[in-house]
Design an enzyme around this catalytic site. Structure first.
Site, PDB file in Angstrom:
ATOM      1  N   LYS A   1       0.856  -1.185   0.000  1.00 35.75           N
ATOM      2  CA  LYS A   1       0.000   0.000   0.000  1.00 35.75           C
ATOM      3  C   LYS A   1       0.897   1.242   0.000  1.00 35.75           C
ATOM      4  O   LYS A   1       1.911   1.291   0.702  1.00 35.75           O
ATOM      5  CB  LYS A   1      -0.908  -0.013   1.235  1.00 35.75           C
ATOM      6  CG  LYS A   1      -1.994   1.061   1.245  1.00 35.75           C
ATOM      7  CD  LYS A   1      -2.929   0.892   2.457  1.00 35.75           C
ATOM      8  CE  LYS A   1      -4.061   1.916   2.471  1.00 35.75           C
ATOM      9  NZ  LYS A   1      -4.973   1.716   3.623  1.00 35.75           N
TER      10      LYS A   1
ATOM     11  N   SER B   1      -9.907   1.725   2.398  1.00 35.83           N
ATOM     12  CA  SER B   1      -8.983   2.487   1.596  1.00 35.83           C
ATOM     13  C   SER B   1      -7.905   1.662   0.918  1.00 35.83           C
ATOM     14  O   SER B   1      -7.279   2.139  -0.038  1.00 35.83           O
ATOM     15  CB  SER B   1      -8.302   3.549   2.468  1.00 35.83           C
ATOM     16  OG  SER B   1      -7.460   2.926   3.434  1.00 35.83           O
TER      17      SER B   1
ATOM     18  N   SER C   1     -10.162  -0.641   6.639  1.00 37.83           N
ATOM     19  CA  SER C   1      -9.547  -0.414   5.337  1.00 37.83           C
ATOM     20  C   SER C   1      -8.827  -1.610   4.739  1.00 37.83           C
ATOM     21  O   SER C   1      -8.412  -1.564   3.575  1.00 37.83           O
ATOM     22  CB  SER C   1      -8.553   0.758   5.422  1.00 37.83           C
ATOM     23  OG  SER C   1      -9.251   1.975   5.337  1.00 37.83           O
TER      24      SER C   1
END
Lengths: 492, 477
Positions: free
Chosen positions: B76, B151, B175
């Site tokens: 990420k 996210s 997330s």
């Protein structure tokens, strides 16, 4: 109580509390392993943590906690089981994260005090926090931000551990404020937590000042004075600020609560920001740190390693060395001076002489060497030996001073210096008696005048004979013995 | 293709397959579909090739590269990678190259994993659809008209699309778990403090936790087991040793007590097909020997409200450092304050600005106690209510997301609707507990995957992996 009498004849007093920021002399910064070092090339002692780079996290320096506990011990603070770091949020370019990690409603030290000239002054709290970087404003006048074309920032200081020590509003004069800071400073230094240099900013003082009429018990509106770089500027700024406030109040005006900057060159304070412009710091608990919970082991270690504090040592030195408070303060004002005197006493020197010779002659030696000279490396045995030569009558007191100075300067042991310089006193009564006989023979007229004269004449003639004898001995006769021999001859 | 991380590592360690070939296969898959999915902000093809070659060199020299030898790993883009752009999908950090690696990045590289790219996210991890990215939205590989969740939508999509068998995400309010559910992969939020946050760019520090994505439960366990454990650089990291996760994974659920959380399952807004999936998961666990009952954890109802005060409050402070002074974007201004304001105005997207303002307000003098203070008290209640539930149950069960993956653009104009996507996942973050989302069936209309969530108390990570594995083994259609 210290009374200020205004032009109108009204009596006022200052009410003040001080905020002292003390940089802790830990080897590394408070939340990272960068060196805590003053005066390096800009932005060399930095890392992701003290630069506040994205993703970095703080880890509390345990040494900073230990130092805070030492301060707690020195000033009779309570150190609660737990203290908590908060974030103080405001934007300033020399603060890398745009918040300062500090302690807020749960500080590491609470409810301490410090005695100054017999008066106990309360200390509300002491809390740990990180220092900011330093901005340098370029291209404008006098390094000010106003009119500058650009600014440079040095983050070497960012993350240096600070202990903010906040006093109660117990201070009643600028002299008392200066004495408080002086005592605070010498104690912080003695316990080894800071080098307390106001000029380098390792000790910074802000003064909250208000005034009230003598007899009043309430508090007036206060102003906070910043930019105080010495004890003198602290005294001057407080006195000036008190005068400014008294004038306003006597004219029927009101004091505006605000932060004011002391201008050392122009000798006045000027408004920096008012209460209405004050920041809302939006404090909240720092989620990246856990609460500080000093262990019993650490507390015990701190207690066991506390040195004697300056106030206690001063009292002890006065008693043990039979010296005045002023002399004791002098001994403690220079690093190692008191240690030197005490070591000389341990080695056999008479206490008072050891103390006074140290304050006078060792200090003089350091002054001759100039800035940076330290007591470190000087041998207290030199003083012991010199004082022994004096008490043995081998040299006079004045000669002793000369010998000691030479010994400190590295010319050799005192006895050797006496020999090299031919300073040894003649203390052999046979040799001295022969000289006295010669002097009496050569000055029979004077001897006769002594015998016929009144006290005044006798005193004069005796002094003359003593002088002639000393001259014959090139000044090296033992004066006590000489006096004794002359008195004996005159009495014959 | 589509080998598990476990198999890849075993083959690479044994010299049966080269890490370089594994990387090339995955790069080919990326080349094929990335333009449609947009899982990555950056594909680190050359770095990955070099790293794979190093792994192969180790094998050739007789050194074991480690338990993740040659396994491609998507990161990420809020995890710091030394010398490699790390953006948080924000204009304000565009072009910033961290001078250091996050602890997890170092640990996984040392274990032989090959970082293959930086994945897209909602800006600063604020969002539930990966549409709040300054560099374009990510789409769901199962249906390109739909969002991947967020996210960590880029990481979930990367694993679902076969771009990498493993990915890292961060989970502040769901997330990892919500996009895992929406993309049909496994995603897990470990107990707070088990995985170092050093090098994870903070959104809300007291809630953020790094966790694994994988196509299967065992790979996720392997990834977490390899990266977790104490880190002296993170003060909130747990100092005591942590258990192994892969060993004991197949021990089953016989005798375990499973509680279905009523407040997270039966409430309005939970899609009936999602609720049905939870029921059938419960039956599957019963069939495997667990006992199942319903349980009320009342204060979890207020989790969303508390979260939207605490997380923005912390974010408002964490994001203050992006001011144009030291790194990232700078928009000039006539003075320092104007420069700061211009930079932040242009650098941050709308959702980030909204949350900074919310958080600033929640911490303001006169409002702190009514907002931030009250939210912290709710947080304490949630911990207390969970503790009561865990006296009667070993693990809890609920939906991961109220719905299947929604259509792209369908919630971007309605922040509150978007926030509700995390209603089932947020309580775990507030409590600091662990939870895992595991695919369990799909919806009958769109054939989109549904995830169920297994919740565990603090340090029950191994246990929830075991339950997730049991569901994986026993899932029907």
């Amino acid at each position: 109580m210290s009374v200020i009498t205004s032009a109108s004849g009204t009596e006022w007093e200052i009410v003040s509390g001080l905020e002292v920021h003390c940089e802790l002399a830990t080897a590394t910064k408070i939340f990272c392993s960068c060196a805590n070092q003053f005066g390096e090339e800009p932005n060399t002692n930095v890392c992701p943590v003290c630069l506040g780079l994205p993703g970095s996290l703080p880890v509390l320096n345990e040494k900073a906690v230990e130092y805070a506990l030492r301060v707690g011990e020195a000033f009779h603070f309570t150190v609660p089981a737990q203290s908590v770091f908060h974030r103080k949020n405001y934007f300033y370019p020399d603060m890398p994260k745009n918040f300062q990690t500090t302690q807020y409603d749960e500080p590491i030290c609470e409810h301490g005090w410090l005695e100054v000239d017999g008066v106990r002054l309360g200390i509300t709290r002491a809390h740990l926090e990180e220092d900011t970087g330093k901005s340098m404003h370029m291209g404008g006048a006098g390094g000010r931000i106003h009119g500058a074309s650009h600014s440079l920032i040095d983050y070497n200081r960012a993350g240096v551990p600070l202990l903010e020590i906040v006093s109660e509003p117990d201070i009643r004069s600028s002299e008392q404020a200066a004495a408080y800071v002086d005592e605070l400073r010498s104690t912080l230094k003695a316990i080894g937590v800071s080098d307390v240099k106001m000029e380098e900013g390792s000790l910074r003082v802000d003064a909250n000042v208000s005034v009230r009429r003598i007899g009043d018990t309430g508090f007036g509106t206060r102003c906070e004075i910043k930019n105080l770089n010495s004890l003198k500027s602290l005294r001057d700024a407080m006195d000036h600020e008190a005068a400014r406030q008294i004038e306003i109040l006597e004219d029927g005006g009101e004091i505006r609560q605000e932060t004011r900057l002391w201008n050392e060159n122009e000798g006045h304070t000027a408004s920096m920001r008012s209460k209405e412009e004050a920041y809302d710091y939006r404090y909240f608990p720092e989620p990246d740190l856990v609460p500080v919970q000093p262990t019993d082991e650490l507390r015990a270690h701190v207690r066991a390693t506390m040195p004697e504090l300056p106030a206690a040592r001063r009292t002890r030195l006065m008693a043990e060395l039979s010296i005045s408070e002023q002399d004791a303060r002098t001994l403690l004002s220079t690093d190692g001076l008191a240690d030197f005197a005490e070591a000389a006493v341990v080695l056999g020197a008479p206490p008072r002489d050891a103390a006074l010779w140290t304050t006078q002659d060792v200090s003089a030696h350091l002054n001759v060497l100039g800035g940076g000279a330290t007591v470190e490396g000087l041998d207290p045995g030199l003083l012991v030996e010199t004082l022994q030569l004096v008490s043995d009558g081998l040299v006079s007191r004045n000669q002793g001073k000369e010998v000691f100075a030479a010994a400190l300067a590295g010319e050799g042991r005192p006895a050797q210096i006496v020999a090299d310089r031919g300073l040894a006193q003649v203390s052999d009564s046979g040799a001295l008696g022969a000289v006295v006989d010669e002097v009496f023979a050569a000055n029979s007229a004077a001897v006769q005048e002594w015998r016929d004269g009144d006290d005044k004449v006798r005193k004069k003639k005796r002094g003359f004979l003593m002088g002639e004898a000393m001259k014959a001995l090139k000044g090296q006769g033992n004066p006590q013995l000489l006096n004794q021999l002359i008195d004996e001859r005159l009495a014959d | 293709m589509n080998s598990s991380a476990f198999d890849i590592a075993a083959d690479v360690r044994a010299g049966r397959v080269s890490a370089r070939d594994v990387v090339e296969q995955h790069l080919a898959t990326i080349a094929d579909r990335e333009a449609d999915v947009h899982a990555f902000n950056l594909v680190m093809a050359d770095v990955a090739r070099r790293q794979a070659d190093a792994v192969d060199g180790d094998v050739a020299a007789g050194h074991d590269p480690g338990p993740l030898a040659g396994v491609p790993l998507a990161l990420k883009d809020n995890l710091c990678t030394r010398g490699v752009d790390t953006t948080c999908s924000s204009r304000i950090l565009q072009g910033w190259k961290p001078p250091y690696d996050a602890t997890v990045v170092t640990r996984l590289r040392d274990a032989g994993a090959v970082a293959i790219g930086k994945t897209n996210l909602d800006e600063f991890a604020m969002g539930s659809s990966t549409e709040n990215s300054a560099f374009g939205a990510t789409r769901n590989p199962r249906d390109l008209s739909r969002v991947p969740g967020g996210s960590s939508g880029g990481s979930a999509a990367a694993v679902a699309a076969g771009f990498a068998p493993l990915a890292l995400g961060s989970d502040t309010g769901g997330s990892i778990r919500q996009p895992a559910a929406l993309c049909g992969v496994v995603g897990m939020k470990p107990t707070y403090g088990t995985v170092s946050r050093y090098g994870l760019i903070a959104f809300a520090s007291s809630l953020d936790q790094i966790g694994p994505f994988a196509t299967n439960v065992r790979d996720a366990a392997l990834l977490l087991e390899t990266m977790w454990g104490h880190d002296p650089l993170d003060s909130t990291s747990i100092a005591s040793p942590l258990p192994t996760l892969v060993q004991g994974l197949d021990d089953g659920v016989r005798g375990l007590r499973v509680g279905i959380v009523e407040e997270l399952t039966d409430v309005e807004g939970i899609d009936p097909e999602v609720r049905a999936a939870v029921s059938s998961a419960a039956r599957a666990l019963e069939d495997a020997g667990a006992s199942v009952d319903r349980v009320s954890v009342p204060s979890t109802m207020y989790g969303l409200d508390a979260y939207y005060l605490i997380a923005p409050a912390e974010a408002s402070s964490n994001l203050a450092r992006y001011d144009g002074v030291r790194y990232g974007l700078r928009e000039e201004g006539t003075d320092i304050g104007t420069m700061n304001a211009n930079t932040r105005d242009r650098g941050f997207g709308a959702e980030v600005k909204r949350r900074i303002m919310l958080g600033t307000y929640a911490l303001s003098a006169g409002y702190y106690d009514a907002y931030y203070g009250q939210a912290q008290r709710v947080r304490t209640l949630i911990v207390r209510d969970f503790a009561a539930a865990y006296e009667r149950f070993d693990v809890l069960l609920s939906p991961t997301s109220p719905t299947i993956a929604f259509e792209a653009g369908s919630k971007t104009a309605d922040p509150l609707a978007m926030y509700l996507s995390d209603v089932c996942t947020i309580p775990t973050n507030l409590a600091g507990h662990c939870a895992i989302s595991v695919p369990f069936g799909s919806d009958s209309v769109h054939n989109m995957p549904i995830g169920v969530q297994i919740l565990g108390r603090e340090l029950a990570d191994a246990l929830i992996f075991r339950v997730a594995r049991a569901l994986e083994v026993n899932r029907g259609a």
